[in-house]
Write an enzyme that holds these catalytic residues in place. Structure first.
Site, PDB file in Angstrom:
ATOM      1  N   PHE A   5       0.822  -1.217   0.000  1.00 29.39           N
ATOM      2  CA  PHE A   5       0.000   0.000   0.000  1.00 29.39           C
ATOM      3  C   PHE A   5       0.853   1.263   0.000  1.00 29.39           C
ATOM      4  O   PHE A   5       1.742   1.424   0.841  1.00 29.39           O
ATOM      5  CB  PHE A   5      -0.869   0.058   1.260  1.00 29.39           C
ATOM      6  CG  PHE A   5      -1.954  -0.969   1.340  1.00 29.39           C
ATOM      7  CD1 PHE A   5      -3.242  -0.678   0.907  1.00 29.39           C
ATOM      8  CD2 PHE A   5      -1.705  -2.231   1.873  1.00 29.39           C
ATOM      9  CE1 PHE A   5      -4.259  -1.619   1.007  1.00 29.39           C
ATOM     10  CE2 PHE A   5      -2.710  -3.179   1.978  1.00 29.39           C
ATOM     11  CZ  PHE A   5      -3.992  -2.871   1.535  1.00 29.39           C
ATOM     12  N   ASP A   6       0.549   2.171  -0.921  1.00 28.56           N
ATOM     13  CA  ASP A   6       0.980   3.548  -0.750  1.00 28.56           C
ATOM     14  C   ASP A   6       0.261   4.090   0.479  1.00 28.56           C
ATOM     15  O   ASP A   6      -0.793   3.560   0.879  1.00 28.56           O
ATOM     16  CB  ASP A   6       0.603   4.355  -1.999  1.00 28.56           C
ATOM     17  CG  ASP A   6       0.850   5.832  -1.831  1.00 28.56           C
ATOM     18  OD1 ASP A   6       1.991   6.200  -1.515  1.00 28.56           O
ATOM     19  OD2 ASP A   6      -0.100   6.615  -2.009  1.00 28.56           O
ATOM     20  N   MET A   7       0.798   5.130   1.089  1.00 27.62           N
ATOM     21  CA  MET A   7       0.167   5.657   2.303  1.00 27.62           C
ATOM     22  C   MET A   7      -0.643   6.922   2.038  1.00 27.62           C
ATOM     23  O   MET A   7      -1.875   6.926   2.160  1.00 27.62           O
ATOM     24  CB  MET A   7       1.225   5.925   3.381  1.00 27.62           C
ATOM     25  CG  MET A   7       0.621   6.332   4.721  1.00 27.62           C
ATOM     26  SD  MET A   7       1.857   6.646   6.011  1.00 27.62           S
ATOM     27  CE  MET A   7       2.578   8.185   5.407  1.00 27.62           C
TER      28      MET A   7
END
Length: 216
Positions: free
Chosen positions: A9-11
């Site tokens: 996941f990107d944040m």
């Protein structure tokens, strides 16, 4: 299709609702140094890592621009806003992360944000316990849109990119994951995908909870 072993996941803009702050505070920080940034330029900075971000700003505003001073001002302004407003979790994040844990699928954060702030944001939102690893772009030679950070995350987790799904919201992040060989799901935040970006996607969904239906 091979079984999915990990979801990366990107944040900012994907797990937490902070991407819009970059769109606001890059221009404001630059304005304090006498530069004028357009909204289009601000959007293109999302998830842009080293060495690309300094090079882009100097291309636009001149070699004399002090990138690190501008970045520190942007971080200062953004932190003030986050303290005031709080950090909001994106819809469906906790439901998806709980689902992945139940299925025994590894979850990791792969972010352009520095590690200290990433850990702090994840702790403040209560998302930290869901993740097996947090990988920051400061740990690799080149940030997004280069593939380095996703390749490094896969190496750290001991999985091949082909069995990983990357969840991203921005073009730079999508290109990074795609170039690394991951299957990419976009959850649009500030912009929708154009034709070229769509070619890099395995799927595009309106919110994170929709991803559960894509995991076999």
């Amino acid at each position: 299709m091979e079984q999915i072993e990990a979801v990366l996941f990107d944040m900012d803009g994907t797990l937490i609702d902070t991407e819009g702050y970059y769109r606001i505070f890059w221009p404001r920080a630059l304005a304090e140094f006498g530069y004028q940034m357009t909204d289009e330029q601000a959007l293109s900075m999302r998830s842009l890592g080293r060495p690309f971000a300094p090079a882009r700003l100097r291309e636009w505003f001149g070699e004399e621009l002090d990138y690190f001073a501008v970045r520190e001002k942007r971080k200062e302004l953004m932190e003030e806003a986050l303290v005031r407003d709080g950090i909001k979790v994106k819809p469906g994040a906790e439901a998806l992360l709980a689902f992945l844990r139940e299925r025994g699928i590894t979850a990791a954060v792969v972010t352009a944000t520095d590690r200290e702030r990433a850990d702090r944001y994840l702790a403040q939102t209560g998302l930290a316990p869901y993740f097996d690893r947090v990988v920051s772009a400061v740990q690799v030679r080149q940030g997004k849109p280069a593939p380095d950070i996703y390749l490094y995350a896969c190496e750290e987790l001991g999985v091949r990119p082909e069995v990983c799904v990357a969840v991203e919201d921005s073009p730079n992040g999508i290109l990074s994951a795609h170039r690394a060989g991951c299957r990419v799901i976009m959850v649009p935040d500030q912009t929708e995908p154009d034709g070229a970006l769509s070619d890099c996607l395995w799927a595009c969904v309106p919110d994170l909870e929709e991803i559960k239906a894509l995991i076999p």
